[in-house]
Design an enzyme around this catalytic site. Structure first.
Site, PDB file in Angstrom:
ATOM      1  N   ARG A 226      -6.622  12.460  -2.451  1.00 59.48           N
ATOM      2  CA  ARG A 226      -5.666  13.372  -1.829  1.00 59.48           C
ATOM      3  C   ARG A 226      -5.748  13.211  -0.317  1.00 59.48           C
ATOM      4  O   ARG A 226      -6.839  13.031   0.236  1.00 59.48           O
ATOM      5  CB  ARG A 226      -5.968  14.835  -2.194  1.00 59.48           C
ATOM      6  CG  ARG A 226      -5.516  15.239  -3.593  1.00 59.48           C
ATOM      7  CD  ARG A 226      -3.981  15.270  -3.726  1.00 59.48           C
ATOM      8  NE  ARG A 226      -3.527  15.681  -5.046  1.00 59.48           N
ATOM      9  CZ  ARG A 226      -3.156  14.860  -6.027  1.00 59.48           C
ATOM     10  NH1 ARG A 226      -3.198  13.552  -5.844  1.00 59.48           N
ATOM     11  NH2 ARG A 226      -2.722  15.337  -7.184  1.00 59.48           N
ATOM     12  N   HIS A 274       2.073   6.961  -2.736  1.00 57.78           N
ATOM     13  CA  HIS A 274       1.574   7.772  -3.868  1.00 57.78           C
ATOM     14  C   HIS A 274       1.997   7.154  -5.205  1.00 57.78           C
ATOM     15  O   HIS A 274       2.671   7.773  -6.023  1.00 57.78           O
ATOM     16  CB  HIS A 274       2.065   9.227  -3.781  1.00 57.78           C
ATOM     17  CG  HIS A 274       1.192  10.160  -4.565  1.00 57.78           C
ATOM     18  ND1 HIS A 274       0.944  11.457  -4.172  1.00 57.78           N
ATOM     19  CD2 HIS A 274       0.494   9.988  -5.722  1.00 57.78           C
ATOM     20  CE1 HIS A 274       0.143  12.033  -5.057  1.00 57.78           C
ATOM     21  NE2 HIS A 274      -0.141  11.166  -6.007  1.00 57.78           N
TER      22      HIS A 274
END
Ligand code: NAP
Length: 311
Positions: A226, A274
């Site tokens: 993250r 991502h």
């Protein structure tokens, strides 16, 4: 009983999950009413969930036995005070397989110096034979479903792997460290660092200037975990100073990464949008169906989130 299963996720996902979920529920012998409209909230038994503006308040779901997350990372849900029923996160074989491929590929890219080879195609014969993997230590922060699988895959390629987790782990072939006490040693050991920690109050900003300074000179950082695990300014300073070799980042504090962000176009940064991995509907549907079967049979749910720890 025919449980009502609400599929509460961004619209585009229903088309991908409808058939696999229907099949998986049949396979475990559960006959359910399933869909984005499962009747009034007070009649819903299970909520298959991915964060979206359409459902933020779980208060009306008075009968729901569980919220079953489609995503592995639950940082956007775990703090929701209206979500008082059990919350299960996603542990999906397909998601793990994809992450192992991404991490292994990125580690091999840096280990073998593939960027250098690709950028030297102008006729100059320069031989730089890379060392064997056995001489390239890798550190993986996070030894959960994803981190442990990546650590095992890298160890199988002969990389000496150090892993770090919150509690003690024992994974054959991996040097396992844990807790605050093990972090400095873990950071100091890896020429390539892989971040596969969840985002929690404890891990937010974990890789700050002081901890980045513990990495060996020229170390490479891979972050498919993250974005907020890393202090962006500290990372850029370490890259600009030439202290760190490269950062390949798949996740960011703000996504999509704004066009003006200094990571874009930085010579020592690779921006990956991502895509390291994602939940795969076929295998994930079986995980969700199994949890619904368990709920109906009064058995404990799999992969429950520990609210106190935030993951
Ligand atoms: P997981 O199974 O819950 O594992 C988390 C690991 O992190 C565990 O080993 C845990 O330690 C460790 N950990 C948590 N807090 C810690 C702390 N404060 N200090 C040290 N270690 C700590 O999670 P997962 O399924 O492997 O997923 C990891 C993360 O990957 C997700 O949360 C998500 O953010 C990210 N992800 C990214 C993508 C992508 O495409 N980029 C896709 C899916 C997931 P213990 O073993 O002691 O519990």
């Amino acid at each position: 009983m025919t449980p009502n299963v609400l599929f509460a996720a961004p619209d585009r996902l229903w088309a991908r999950y409808q058939a696999p979920l229907t099949r998986a529920l049949e396979e475990v012998g559960v006959s359910a009413r399933l869909g984005p409209d499962a009747g009034p909230p007070e009649d819903v038994d299970y909520i298959v969930y991915a964060p979206h503006p359409g459902l933020q308040d779980f208060t009306p779901f008075t009968r729901a036995k569980a919220v079953l997350s489609l995503w592995a990372g639950v940082e956007k849900i775990v703090g929701n005070r209206t979500l008082t029923m059990p919350l299960a996160r996603m542990v999906d074989a397909g998601l793990t397989e994809g992450m192992v491929e991404w991490v292994t590929g990125q580690v091999l890219r840096h280990h073998l110096g593939l960027d250098h080879v690709l950028s030297h195609q102008s006729g100059e014969w320069v031989q730089n034979v890379p060392p064997l993997a056995r001489w390239r230590p890798v550190t993986v922060l996070g030894l959960g479903a994803l981190g442990a699988a990546c650590a095992r895959a890298l160890a199988a390629l002969n990389f000496p792997v150090t892993g770090w987790s919150r509690t003690a782990r024992d994974i054959p072939g991996i040097r396992c460290l844990h807790g605050e006490g093990g972090l400095a040693e873990a950071l100091g050991s890896g020429q390539i660092l892989v971040l596969l920690l969840p985002l929690t109050p404890e891990t937010d900003g974990l890789l700050d200037a002081a901890r980045l300074a513990l990495l060996p000179d020229g170390a490479v950082v891979l972050n498919p975990g993250r974005g907020p695990l890393i202090d962006d300014a500290a990372l850029l300073a370490a890259l600009d100073a030439g202290r760190l070799g490269h950062a390949t980042l798949d996740v960011f504090r703000t996504e999509p990464l704004p066009p003006s962000h200094p990571f874009w176009g930085h010579p020592r940064v690779t921006v990956s949008p991502h895509v390291a991995s994602e939940t795969r509907p076929e295998s994930a549907a079986r995980v969700i169906a199994e949890n619904i079967r368990r709920g109906e049979a009064g058995e404990p749910f799999l992969h429950l989130v520990d609210r106190a720890n935030g993951y």
